[in-house]
Scaffold this motif. Structure first.
Motif, short mmCIF file in Angstrom:
data_model
loop_
_atom_site.label_atom_id
_atom_site.label_comp_id
_atom_site.label_asym_id
_atom_site.label_seq_id
_atom_site.Cartn_x
_atom_site.Cartn_y
_atom_site.Cartn_z
N GLN A 181 0.82 -1.20 0.00
CA GLN A 181 0.00 0.00 0.00
C GLN A 181 0.86 1.25 0.00
O GLN A 181 0.53 2.25 -0.65
CB GLN A 181 -0.94 0.01 1.21
CG GLN A 181 -1.95 1.15 1.21
CD GLN A 181 -2.89 1.08 0.02
OE1 GLN A 181 -3.42 0.03 -0.29
NE2 GLN A 181 -3.08 2.21 -0.66
N ARG A 182 1.98 1.20 0.70
CA ARG A 182 2.90 2.34 0.68
C ARG A 182 3.40 2.62 -0.72
O ARG A 182 3.48 3.79 -1.15
CB ARG A 182 4.09 2.05 1.61
CG ARG A 182 5.08 3.19 1.74
CD ARG A 182 6.39 2.73 2.35
NE ARG A 182 7.11 1.81 1.48
CZ ARG A 182 8.35 1.37 1.71
NH1 ARG A 182 9.00 1.75 2.80
NH2 ARG A 182 8.93 0.53 0.87
N ASP B 120 0.54 4.18 -2.69
CA ASP B 120 0.27 5.55 -2.25
C ASP B 120 1.37 6.49 -2.71
O ASP B 120 1.10 7.63 -3.11
CB ASP B 120 0.16 5.59 -0.72
CG ASP B 120 -1.12 4.94 -0.21
OD1 ASP B 120 -2.08 4.82 -1.00
OD2 ASP B 120 -1.15 4.54 0.97
N PRO C 270 -2.04 9.96 2.91
CA PRO C 270 -2.03 8.51 3.13
C PRO C 270 -1.28 8.14 4.41
O PRO C 270 -0.14 8.58 4.62
CB PRO C 270 -1.31 7.96 1.89
CG PRO C 270 -1.48 9.02 0.85
CD PRO C 270 -1.47 10.31 1.58
#
Length: 425
Positions: free
Chosen positions: A114-115, A118, A175
């Motif tokens: 997810q990092r 994002d 985020p």
């Protein structure tokens, strides 16, 4: 972070004593804190430099330059237990986060993925807000002061970490994964488990639907009026959601015993740097090796101060291990750590490389790669888990409070704080 204005900010980190990355310094800091431990519960929430009302032990506990059981035993030996229970609970929070992630390693993998998404998807005004936030020019005085303090000192008070994460997520609408990465880059006590899961807690993802909102009134109160972001914060935001993620805990694998008859070498990583306070110091080794790994630092974009702290801490541990084990120490090439570790094992004709257990994170991933490389030569990589972890991690199946009860049930914590130095407590 445990569960992570209009005024001119003070000089960030003014008066904060710099940490020295050694076990001796960690033990000295623990000794200096112990007489004041009973006041910890009453005074710990004030976020006013030089932050002398907290222990400042976390960088040492993070790398196990001192052990959790040593910190708890030290305060228990001096104070009635009910007067230092808050400090003991705070030490247990770090164990809880590690255990929780150990039982659900896929959460770390999901965070990294997810990092990446994002980071790649950051554009437009969000990109500008992000750049301003990490540079300390968001326009929110408290957040900007904390960003500078973090960058310049590698430290933030726990309360400030929670406020920072909340403002980042719910006011700046950035985020959470990038905020977690910013913390992990700069915190001297940055830890994959406590950092990632604390940011998830603030966002409302760890305990679904329960998030943490920074409130101006709270910030004014606990900073002694240093900051007053009234009207600048979103104090009504809803918790975040995420795609379904399986949070069912998996059983903890059984701990592995060391074959004492095989030619062995000891490998140190910055995840556990007190080998002499374990049963390993009684084993016979042909040598001890350790060193920083540039690939780990690069993958997490770690700040120079964080890398240097780990590098010096490893050197300190190698020196202690060399003395206690009476064997030569080897500093591994940090530019090609895997190849250097493999070459060291072959040069000593080892049949097994022994290391203290490395929890979920980039160092765990590197050891898994090393395991595969050593196996090609018939060399085993044996990861020894401390009794502390084997006893407490399985209790991290739900929230902290059930875990806390598990830790203290039937005198478990008492026994763990009194393990002999010859055992891997």
């Amino acid at each position: 972070m445990r569960r992570p204005g209009t005024q001119e900010p003070d000089l960030p980190g003014d008066g904060v004593q710099a940490e020295t990355p050694s076990r001796a310094d960690g033990l000295a800091r623990l000794a200096s804190f112990v007489p004041h431990a009973a006041a910890y519960a009453r005074e710990r929430s004030r976020v006013v430099p030089p932050h002398d009302r907290v222990s400042r032990l976390s960088p040492y506990l993070r790398r196990r330059l001192i052990l959790e059981r040593e910190a708890i035993a030290a305060v228990w030996d001096v104070h009635p237990r009910d007067t230092v229970d808050k400090f003991v609970s705070e030490v247990l929070w770090r164990t809880y986060w590690k255990g929780w992630l150990e039982l659900r390693p896929r959460v770390w993998d999901a965070y990294l993925e997810q990092r990446r998404r994002d980071r790649d998807g950051l554009a437009g005004t969000a990109s500008t807000r992000y750049a301003d936030a990490i540079a300390g020019r968001s326009g929110i005085a408290c957040l900007d002061a904390w960003a500078h303090e973090l960058i310049e000192t590698g430290y933030l008070h726990n309360h400030a970490r929670m406020w920072f994460a909340s403002i980042w997520i719910f006011t700046l609408r950035l985020p959470w994964t990038l905020g977690a990465a910013f913390f992990l880059r700069h915190l001297l006590d940055g830890d994959p488990a406590s950092n990632t899961l604390s940011w998830r807690w603030v966002a409302g993802l760890h305990t679904r639907g329960k998030h943490y909102l920074a409130r101006a009134e709270n910030i004014v109160r606990y900073t002694d009026g240093r900051f007053d972001p009234k009207g600048e914060l979103d104090e009504q935001a809803l918790p975040l959601n995420e795609p379904p993620l399986d949070l069912t805990p998996s059983p903890l694998p059984a701990s592995i015993e060391v074959d004492t008859d095989l030619p062995s070498g000891l490998l140190l990583t910055p995840e556990d740097l007190s080998p002499e306070v374990s049963r390993l110091w009684k084993l016979r080794f042909r040598g001890v090796a350790g060193g920083w790994d540039e690939a780990v630092g690069d993958s997490l974009n770690l700040a120079t101060a964080v890398v240097d702290f780990s590098r010096v801490a490893i050197a300190d541990a190698l020196s202690r291990a060399e003395m206690h084990l009476a064997v030569p120490s080897y500093v591994l090439d940090e530019g090609d750590w895997l190849a250097a570790a493999e070459e060291w094992a072959l040069s000593l004709a080892l049949r097994q490389v022994v290391t203290l257990e490395t929890p979920v994170g980039r160092w765990r991933e590197r050891l898994e790669q090393l395991d595969a490389q050593l196996a090609r030569h018939g060399i085993a990589l044996v990861r020894v888990r401390r009794i502390w972890d084997s006893s407490l991690w399985p209790g991290a199946t739900r929230g902290f409070f059930p875990f806390n009860e598990h830790a203290r049930r039937q005198g478990r914590l008492d026994g763990l704080t009194r393990i002999a130095p010859s055992q891997p407590g």
